[in-house]
Scaffold this motif. Structure first.
Motif, PDB file in Angstrom:
ATOM      1  N   THR A 263      66.088  14.691  18.080  1.00 26.11           N
ATOM      2  CA  THR A 263      66.997  15.087  19.259  1.00 26.11           C
ATOM      3  C   THR A 263      65.952  15.515  20.409  1.00 26.11           C
ATOM      4  O   THR A 263      66.103  15.260  21.370  1.00 26.11           O
ATOM      5  CB  THR A 263      67.798  16.061  19.003  1.00 26.11           C
ATOM      6  OG1 THR A 263      68.756  15.638  17.877  1.00 26.11           O
ATOM      7  CG2 THR A 263      68.702  16.678  20.313  1.00 26.11           C
ATOM      8  N   PHE A 267      65.448  13.658  24.116  1.00 25.76           N
ATOM      9  CA  PHE A 267      65.481  14.173  25.442  1.00 25.76           C
ATOM     10  C   PHE A 267      63.985  13.816  26.075  1.00 25.76           C
ATOM     11  O   PHE A 267      64.242  13.464  27.375  1.00 25.76           O
ATOM     12  CB  PHE A 267      65.967  15.537  25.255  1.00 25.76           C
ATOM     13  CG  PHE A 267      67.543  15.955  25.070  1.00 25.76           C
ATOM     14  CD1 PHE A 267      68.048  15.900  23.951  1.00 25.76           C
ATOM     15  CD2 PHE A 267      68.300  16.310  26.258  1.00 25.76           C
ATOM     16  CE1 PHE A 267      69.629  16.047  23.960  1.00 25.76           C
ATOM     17  CE2 PHE A 267      69.535  16.523  26.295  1.00 25.76           C
ATOM     18  CZ  PHE A 267      70.146  16.479  25.136  1.00 25.76           C
ATOM     19  N   MET A 281      72.682   9.055  29.338  1.00 26.22           N
ATOM     20  CA  MET A 281      73.664   9.311  28.306  1.00 26.22           C
ATOM     21  C   MET A 281      73.780   8.181  27.282  1.00 26.22           C
ATOM     22  O   MET A 281      73.908   8.575  26.091  1.00 26.22           O
ATOM     23  CB  MET A 281      75.301   9.386  28.790  1.00 26.22           C
ATOM     24  CG  MET A 281      75.675  10.690  29.394  1.00 26.22           C
ATOM     25  SD  MET A 281      75.457  12.089  28.271  1.00 26.22           S
ATOM     26  CE  MET A 281      77.021  12.350  27.623  1.00 26.22           C
ATOM     27  N   ILE A 284      71.006   9.728  24.841  1.00 22.99           N
ATOM     28  CA  ILE A 284      71.375  10.653  24.139  1.00 22.99           C
ATOM     29  C   ILE A 284      72.574  10.413  22.961  1.00 22.99           C
ATOM     30  O   ILE A 284      72.623  10.817  21.796  1.00 22.99           O
ATOM     31  CB  ILE A 284      72.323  11.868  24.939  1.00 22.99           C
ATOM     32  CG1 ILE A 284      71.241  12.193  26.059  1.00 22.99           C
ATOM     33  CG2 ILE A 284      72.615  13.039  24.083  1.00 22.99           C
ATOM     34  CD1 ILE A 284      69.900  12.599  25.831  1.00 22.99           C
ATOM     35  N   ALA A 288      69.398   9.897  19.503  1.00 27.77           N
ATOM     36  CA  ALA A 288      69.283  11.193  18.775  1.00 27.77           C
ATOM     37  C   ALA A 288      69.742  10.955  17.457  1.00 27.77           C
ATOM     38  O   ALA A 288      69.653  11.933  16.703  1.00 27.77           O
ATOM     39  CB  ALA A 288      70.266  12.137  19.447  1.00 27.77           C
TER      40      ALA A 288
ATOM     41  N   LEU B  11      60.128  18.446  31.455  1.00 26.57           N
ATOM     42  CA  LEU B  11      61.254  18.276  30.124  1.00 26.57           C
ATOM     43  C   LEU B  11      60.486  17.724  29.217  1.00 26.57           C
ATOM     44  O   LEU B  11      60.379  18.306  28.041  1.00 26.57           O
ATOM     45  CB  LEU B  11      62.566  17.931  30.400  1.00 26.57           C
ATOM     46  CG  LEU B  11      63.702  18.023  29.537  1.00 26.57           C
ATOM     47  CD1 LEU B  11      63.965  19.280  29.069  1.00 26.57           C
ATOM     48  CD2 LEU B  11      64.789  17.149  29.892  1.00 26.57           C
ATOM     49  N   PHE B  95      73.482  20.695  22.735  1.00 28.20           N
ATOM     50  CA  PHE B  95      72.680  19.720  21.732  1.00 28.20           C
ATOM     51  C   PHE B  95      71.136  20.078  21.748  1.00 28.20           C
ATOM     52  O   PHE B  95      70.686  20.241  20.600  1.00 28.20           O
ATOM     53  CB  PHE B  95      73.071  18.236  21.986  1.00 28.20           C
ATOM     54  CG  PHE B  95      72.790  17.342  21.060  1.00 28.20           C
ATOM     55  CD1 PHE B  95      72.747  17.560  19.764  1.00 28.20           C
ATOM     56  CD2 PHE B  95      72.724  15.870  21.381  1.00 28.20           C
ATOM     57  CE1 PHE B  95      72.313  16.491  18.768  1.00 28.20           C
ATOM     58  CE2 PHE B  95      72.602  15.036  20.664  1.00 28.20           C
ATOM     59  CZ  PHE B  95      72.376  15.272  19.300  1.00 28.20           C
ATOM     60  N   ALA B  99      69.464  22.048  18.957  1.00 24.86           N
ATOM     61  CA  ALA B  99      68.392  21.191  17.851  1.00 24.86           C
ATOM     62  C   ALA B  99      67.254  22.115  17.892  1.00 24.86           C
ATOM     63  O   ALA B  99      66.170  22.033  16.815  1.00 24.86           O
ATOM     64  CB  ALA B  99      68.191  19.560  18.390  1.00 24.86           C
ATOM     65  N   TRP B 436      71.321  14.219  35.260  1.00 28.87           N
ATOM     66  CA  TRP B 436      71.797  13.550  34.494  1.00 28.87           C
ATOM     67  C   TRP B 436      71.974  12.159  35.392  1.00 28.87           C
ATOM     68  O   TRP B 436      72.560  12.159  36.619  1.00 28.87           O
ATOM     69  CB  TRP B 436      73.276  13.514  33.886  1.00 28.87           C
ATOM     70  CG  TRP B 436      73.009  14.809  32.836  1.00 28.87           C
ATOM     71  CD1 TRP B 436      73.321  16.044  32.948  1.00 28.87           C
ATOM     72  CD2 TRP B 436      72.737  14.554  31.324  1.00 28.87           C
ATOM     73  NE1 TRP B 436      73.025  16.715  31.906  1.00 28.87           N
ATOM     74  CE2 TRP B 436      72.784  15.852  30.695  1.00 28.87           C
ATOM     75  CE3 TRP B 436      72.785  13.534  30.678  1.00 28.87           C
ATOM     76  CZ2 TRP B 436      72.605  15.941  29.522  1.00 28.87           C
ATOM     77  CZ3 TRP B 436      72.777  13.625  29.192  1.00 28.87           C
ATOM     78  CH2 TRP B 436      72.778  14.958  28.530  1.00 28.87           C
TER      79      TRP B 436
END
Lengths: 466, 466, 466
Positions: A263, A267, A281, A284, A288, B11, B95, B99, B436
């Motif tokens: 996961t 990301f 999306m 993800i 994941a 990130l 999520f 995780a 997003w």
């Protein structure tokens, strides 16, 4: 165009004939096993004072079975609802072909590796195995999602389940390899079978439906229900049919750590490959999960939490990169239209899982496993065990699986190409309205707001509309 | 403004560095425990003929673990999707930080109270404990929901998990108190930590995003998925790590009754505090869960169904009243912007749970518990047990937890205030589009219909539009 | 019109009074049973060295309980969200009346068949039984969905739970019949009770709300969440309170096969009865579950997988045909307005299940069951067992259940007809806004797009709008 896709006779006829055949075959071939039969279970009890009800396999396997069941029906079903106008079909056809496949798989798997005096014995383990085989069909469904009629999907399931059982027989019974979580038997097989089917069914004019081949805001949230359930219950999936005790416990834990590391990789790379650093999306929802696929073979071995995390991290990374860079190439160069990107979620991570399994098996030793060695590697008891050859057999299994999947998908693809199944025309792919009663205005608001937006009636923030 | 919030480097860098550190630490510090290790589990088996696979802790704990896992990923994740344009972030960031946290928590909790010869031993119990610690981080996430970047959330998780493990060590190992369901360690700690963080991150101009800080019809239904799963599985949460047998059974049942009574109180007071007697989804989604929080400490004791119902009823009542009367005051007077109202769901009910636990412990006696006393209160075996002092230690634990949470939240808040994490500007809080890929028109129809409605193009009934 | 439906005093008053009564009765009547009581469980342990914690009924029943719990709260709750503007009420009132009913059912069932020295003993089995009784109330809720206030629903629950417990007592304790999955006690009883209630509450002018008595695209997807969870966990439902070992294992498997066959029948007949061969979400959402209802009695017997599939196939068939041809007749001729079509999902399949149970019991023999006979049929041990009379008692039980349900529904219907409960007016049925805070524009976009569509601003494909 409704005539050519009308299901009024085709679908009922096929469903009823299939179910009648299933009922007849179950009536002649299937029996309760020792743990589900009133007489057999209680006879044994009388024979041996130490046998107790808690030793019934139900209590070791049923909670895992229910988790697997949720993955098959909610997990796969909702994961595919991401398309804006294909939610009914995604959940509904998933439901239909899974309900058929689990019955057919019980027969095929029983026939190939579960016959007892000519009868197929059923219990919770056969239920789990049938659900596993069903999972493979649903993976293939992901490749052809939106481009096939329910009749086509049922026909695909008939062939895929049969070949799955043959491949599983070769791997588990002849080669005697380990694949408790199905990196090879389920994921690699399902993925390459589906990719070959969609290759044969290639539609050069699929562009005509491309405005429907994408998600909308709420359909992405529905899809996340599928993702999260798959992610949470994957430890149960990989451990569902391992041996009792430490193997089941260890497999669940290895999978848990692999998914957690996966996961973070997902990301990280989803943001990295986007020019504005925005998360996608699609990544993800799918990448994941690759960590669960990639420890499907080695999860029951002494992979360690640390090893599991490395595998999971790699799986998430290749999966995101696959969505970004490989899927477009597969479509443009190889003419493989893979709606859900199963190559990235099941294909490559499945192959990775097979390789990790081969390496981990080759590194196994009595020093590390102690008396537990024979509980993981079946051939220890027969005395033929040898870590290097074990690793070799694992690698051969991957090749066999790829061959079976590609060949099976090729044949099945040509069968599905016959113009008799009511497949959707190129202009009406990814569209529920073809096979479902849909009050059409219900999803028009997306179109409406899109039109308004294009005309400048809505600003890009959507906060000062009109 | 996209530059300041661009996640492209921040990130991925943070995720990859954290995961690499985790992998290294797991590689050097973490080992399978007796129940997951092939050698150790099967050695013990040989030593003692009475040990059987069904005694593996997997079969006692794993079903509860899976229920807890669902609460963490579906429960918390979907509960927070109530915001109209923040569904991707609610489920997605939940999520991500879960995780990460479960891996980090395994290390921190292992370091503080699980070292065996310098190694951290892992199995299903450590997995449950890691999920518990993660729950605490997700509670805090609720306070800052919509106002933080994913990088900020990960940094918060690093500190919160660490302090959680310290506080848990003080309570369980030094003070030796009972808190199986975490009224103190999870709920009180997570709530006051998060409230302090959001206090430090106070945004005087949050009004600029207030049109997005509310629900729409379908987002409230998605949130109900979270609520219902939390509600159903709370009995598993509170009983997941109690002793085997009667304590686990009793805890689940007490929690079941507490939640049922809490639900009736929630509906009652939600209607009562509304001038038109209408129910408010915010109350139903949150306050109905307070009964689970409030028996987190006393649930394993002989609280009785009757006592559990009284506690649940009280918890639902104070939670609804908190949403109605206290939350606005906290925001206007104390500058605490608590997006999800965690003070009402976890803060006050957590404190109530701690007090109920202290009182129930102080009332415990061998007359009521018989030989079961030592299975609930660990210090009975050491001979130091005394109900009054036990109650006292429980009360002291609440004070310690509040202190740790407020102090930790203060420090962490200031660290999160550094302008390097890409936090959203005041004008773009509660907005998925910042982090997003979102096709912007997708949620515009809400705005569109709102505009039409304001212009009188839609009447209030919505039945005679245009 | 908000005055007449204002819940501000009515709902809080009723909820608080009911909960106070429940708390008082629990305080005076309810005790922990042997498996949940700290003293009793550990006393027995000391007496007998062979008793171990894993023998606590918690480990045999709790996973099944959680599955049943999910069916009650998510399954029933979301199944009813199919209405376009009634999602809050469907999930929310389901939540409220279930939380009340499970408490009240514990008392009523305990009073009629669970008293030990004047006390009601509770544990996981009583929790499952209470959830079962709650299921019956929720079935009846389906018939009156959208046409009743929450106060009416609570009053209905008070009476229905009481009569359920009486009927269950007659069947299980006096007649000594088998009905582990509740084909009679739960489904037949709940269905005919609810149908009679809705008959008495007949609204000749319900047409005024008919534009709201239908689904929209996303509400159908929410409903599928309910359907799929009910379908997946039905094996746990039917097996939750059977004897340990082979009966529990066998029941789960029989139900699994029945449901799979039922699903194929549902898809077949749904397409067949539609002129264009299109599938109807109403059928898929409901009829696919009839297979679980129809093996509720016979599931624990030696029905075989083959027999289960035949029963499931029949159940799916009659259920779809019922929706298509019978429901309209029931409404127009018998004035039974059955919002969810419970007659098709629970009524007819429940009766079918009772008949199948009677036949299967009459065919039972020691040859087939061996020593397992007494573990399925309780009266074998008393020596009174005789397959024909057993079958006869099963059939009598169906008649008793129908009588109790119709009579109870009649009385309850008249009580609910009193004009004091704030029932919705004919013009505002199927409308959340009456009892919930709803930002009204939120569901207007459906109306908006419908209006645009009627004006030709949107074409039927929705792809070239404006």
């Amino acid at each position: 165009n409704t005539d050519s896709t009308n299901m009024r006779l085709r679908l009922p006829l096929l469903c009823i004939i299939l179910e009648v055949i299933l009922i007849i075959l179950f009536g002649t071939l299937v029996e309760y096993n020792d743990d589900t039969h009133a007489k057999l279970w209680n006879e044994n009890r009388t024979d041996s004072a130490t046998r107790n009800d808690h030793e019934n396999e139900f209590y070791y396997r049923y909670p895992s079975f229910q988790d697997v069941h949720v993955m098959i029906f909610v997990g796969f079903g909702f994961l595919m609802t991401f398309l804006q106008r294909y939610g009914f079909s995604s959940v509904g056809f998933n439901f239909l072909i899974a309900a058929f496949s689990l019955q057919w798989a019980t027969l095929m798997q029983g026939f190939f590796h579960g016959l007892h005096h000519g009868k197929i014995h059923v219990g919770v383990t056969s239920m789990i195995n049938a659900d596993f085989c069903t999972g493979s069909v649903l993976i293939s469904f992901g490749a052809v999602l939106g481009k096939t009629s329910p009749v086509q999907l049922l026909v695909m399931a008939i062939f895929e389940v049969t070949l799955f059982a043959v491949n599983e027989f070769i791997l588990l019974s002849i080669l005697g390899v380990n694949d408790a979580g199905g990196s090879m038997t389920i994921h690699t097989f399902g993925a390459y079978f589906g990719l070959m089917v969609t290759r044969v069914l290639y539609r050069p004019n699929l562009d005509k439906s491309k405005h429907r081949n994408s998600s909308v805001y709420h359909s992405d949230l529905f899809a996340m229900i599928g993702t999260i359930y798959l992610w949470m219950f994957w430890p149960s999936f990989n451990s569902a049919i391992t041996n009792y005790g430490d193997p089941q416990h260890r497999t669940a834990m290895n999978t848990y750590y692999s998914l957690a590391a996966c996961t973070l990789a997902t990301f990280a790379f989803s943001a990295l490959v986007n020019p504005e650093g925005k998360l996608d999306m699609v990544h993800i929802q799918n990448a994941a999960l690759a960590g669960g696929v990639a420890v499907g073979t080695a999860g029951e071995m002494m992979l360690t939490a640390f090893g599991s995390m490395i595998v999971g991290f790699l799986a998430g990374t290749i999966s995101v990169l696959g969505y970004k860079y490989l899927t477009p190439v597969l479509e443009s160069k190889l003419k493989i239209q893979d709606t859900c990107g199963i190559h990235n979620l099941h294909g490559m991570p499945g192959v990775l899982g097979a390789v990790v399994g081969a390496v981990t098996a080759a590194l196994a030793s009595p020093d590390v496993y102690g008396h537990g060695l024979q509980r993981v590697f079946a051939d220890v008891e027969t005395g033929k065990w040898n870590p290097q050859s074990r690793g070799g057999f694992q690698a051969i299994s991957l090749a066999v699986t790829l061959g079976m999947a590609l060949f099976g998908g090729l044949i099945t693809g040509f069968i599905l190409k016959l113009p008799i199944y009511g497949a959707p025309p190129d202009t009406h792919c990814f569209e529920d309205g073809l096979y479902w009663e849909v009050k059409t205005f219900q999803y028009h608001f997306y179109t409406l707001t899109a039109s308004f937006s294009e005309r400048g009636w809505l600003d890009t923030e959507g906060t000062k509309a009109l």
